[in-house]
Design an enzyme around this catalytic site. Sequence first.
Site, PDB file in Angstrom:
ATOM      1  N   ILE A 156       0.994  -1.390   0.048  1.00  0.00           N
ATOM      2  CA  ILE A 156       0.057   0.207   0.073  1.00  0.00           C
ATOM      3  C   ILE A 156       0.863   1.100  -0.002  1.00  0.00           C
ATOM      4  O   ILE A 156       0.532   2.202  -0.497  1.00  0.00           O
ATOM      5  CB  ILE A 156      -0.923  -0.074   1.128  1.00  0.00           C
ATOM      6  CG1 ILE A 156      -2.030  -0.971   0.940  1.00  0.00           C
ATOM      7  CG2 ILE A 156      -1.561   1.291   1.432  1.00  0.00           C
ATOM      8  CD1 ILE A 156      -3.108  -1.445   2.206  1.00  0.00           C
ATOM      9  N   GLU A 157       2.023   1.247   0.660  1.00  0.00           N
ATOM     10  CA  GLU A 157       2.752   2.253   0.945  1.00  0.00           C
ATOM     11  C   GLU A 157       3.605   2.819  -0.541  1.00  0.00           C
ATOM     12  O   GLU A 157       3.582   3.736  -0.829  1.00  0.00           O
ATOM     13  CB  GLU A 157       3.701   2.225   1.978  1.00  0.00           C
ATOM     14  CG  GLU A 157       3.312   2.199   3.335  1.00  0.00           C
ATOM     15  CD  GLU A 157       2.403   3.594   3.497  1.00  0.00           C
ATOM     16  OE1 GLU A 157       3.199   4.742   3.091  1.00  0.00           O
ATOM     17  OE2 GLU A 157       1.851   3.631   4.537  1.00  0.00           O
ATOM     18  N   THR A 158       4.174   1.630  -0.907  1.00  0.00           N
ATOM     19  CA  THR A 158       5.221   1.837  -2.099  1.00  0.00           C
ATOM     20  C   THR A 158       4.899   0.992  -3.298  1.00  0.00           C
ATOM     21  O   THR A 158       5.735   1.073  -4.272  1.00  0.00           O
ATOM     22  CB  THR A 158       6.480   2.093  -1.813  1.00  0.00           C
ATOM     23  OG1 THR A 158       6.906   0.727  -1.190  1.00  0.00           O
ATOM     24  CG2 THR A 158       6.670   3.075  -0.636  1.00  0.00           C
ATOM     25  N   TYR A 186      -7.388   4.404   5.827  1.00  0.00           N
ATOM     26  CA  TYR A 186      -6.245   3.733   5.506  1.00  0.00           C
ATOM     27  C   TYR A 186      -6.036   2.423   6.192  1.00  0.00           C
ATOM     28  O   TYR A 186      -5.986   1.208   5.537  1.00  0.00           O
ATOM     29  CB  TYR A 186      -4.995   4.588   5.943  1.00  0.00           C
ATOM     30  CG  TYR A 186      -3.562   4.044   5.769  1.00  0.00           C
ATOM     31  CD1 TYR A 186      -2.946   4.030   4.728  1.00  0.00           C
ATOM     32  CD2 TYR A 186      -3.043   3.252   6.995  1.00  0.00           C
ATOM     33  CE1 TYR A 186      -1.552   3.432   4.555  1.00  0.00           C
ATOM     34  CE2 TYR A 186      -1.838   2.707   6.963  1.00  0.00           C
ATOM     35  CZ  TYR A 186      -1.140   2.707   5.726  1.00  0.00           C
ATOM     36  OH  TYR A 186       0.039   2.209   5.591  1.00  0.00           O
TER      37      TYR A 186
END
Length: 358
Positions: free
Chosen positions: A148-150, A339
């Site tokens: 999800i982050e990168t 999130y």
Amino acid sequence: MPILRAYLAPLGLFCVSSCLVACTTAHEPTPPKTALTSTPTVIEAVNTPAPMIPELLKEEFVQAQIKQGFTRTEVLTFLNKAKYNQGVIDAMTRPWEAKPWHVYYPIFLTEKRLNAGLAFWKKHEETIAKAAAKYQVDPQIIVAIIGIETFYGQYMGNYPVIDALYTLGFHYPPRATFFRKEFGELMALVKEEHLDINNLKGSYAGAMGYGQFIPSSYRHYAVDFDNSGSRNLLQSPEDAIGSVANYFHQHGWQANAPVALPLVNNSKTAPKAKVWAGEKLNYKVANILTPTLALADSRDIDISQKALLIELEQADHSDYWLGLNNFYVITRYNRSPLYSMAVYQFSQQLKEQHATQK
């Protein structure tokens, strides 16, 4: 501990949707020579005249850094390397988490991200298993966070980190104190880990690497999981895997414990319990469940444990979930309940698909 078969919804009243996930980065890897179709990324400092820093504020920062062991010359040199970036301010004022759930999650959950996650898990199976065992964190959560982050390291951000934190720390009043502290943490981090400040890129909020750690989190939670002698969250997926696991461990993750449970609201009105909005856990399960707000599936649950109420805005109604300790731990990574729900649902999808591949 008091246990009860909590108020339950009649069977058939609730259908859990599958494949629902969201994230903080709207970008997915773009094929070569293809323009990005999502929110544009500001790569370098925008040519906007920088507001002057009040001398008093600047001197306060210098003195704070001197107390951390830096010389005045070192601090001023670091300050002089930073540039004001209007694009950082623009990005900060339009966070993805401001969108309603039904708009938020489809932007981020795709078959491409799921397949990338499964491939990452397969490639780093041994490292993920080792981190999960050492830090007692479910492996699917580690994989979900990095995805999800990168997008598994394929999009780590293109904002110069020093410019992002400088801009927010000295020119964004709502959270200037926090980001000014992070600007100072960055100075220490660069020295400790021998990072190249001139080429250090990250998010508009100054987060870096596979797991998007801000400088203070990098300094306090990053681990050298590949035993290379350095904590390299920018280039080492092994260090990133171990560091994400350590972060969750340090914030109280409970392995194999439930994260969030779907609820059914059998009333035409909103639940009486307050929807969670970032505060500390004040409610217990017993404060949230009622005869009209019930668990969607039958299970025993400790009604004395702390919990929170999650509302997910759909196009024509709201869905409600019961968030437990592990859900709250995910919010320590990013405080948006959207999130955190995205991470949880994506982790479940990864877990299910990974199990079928064995």
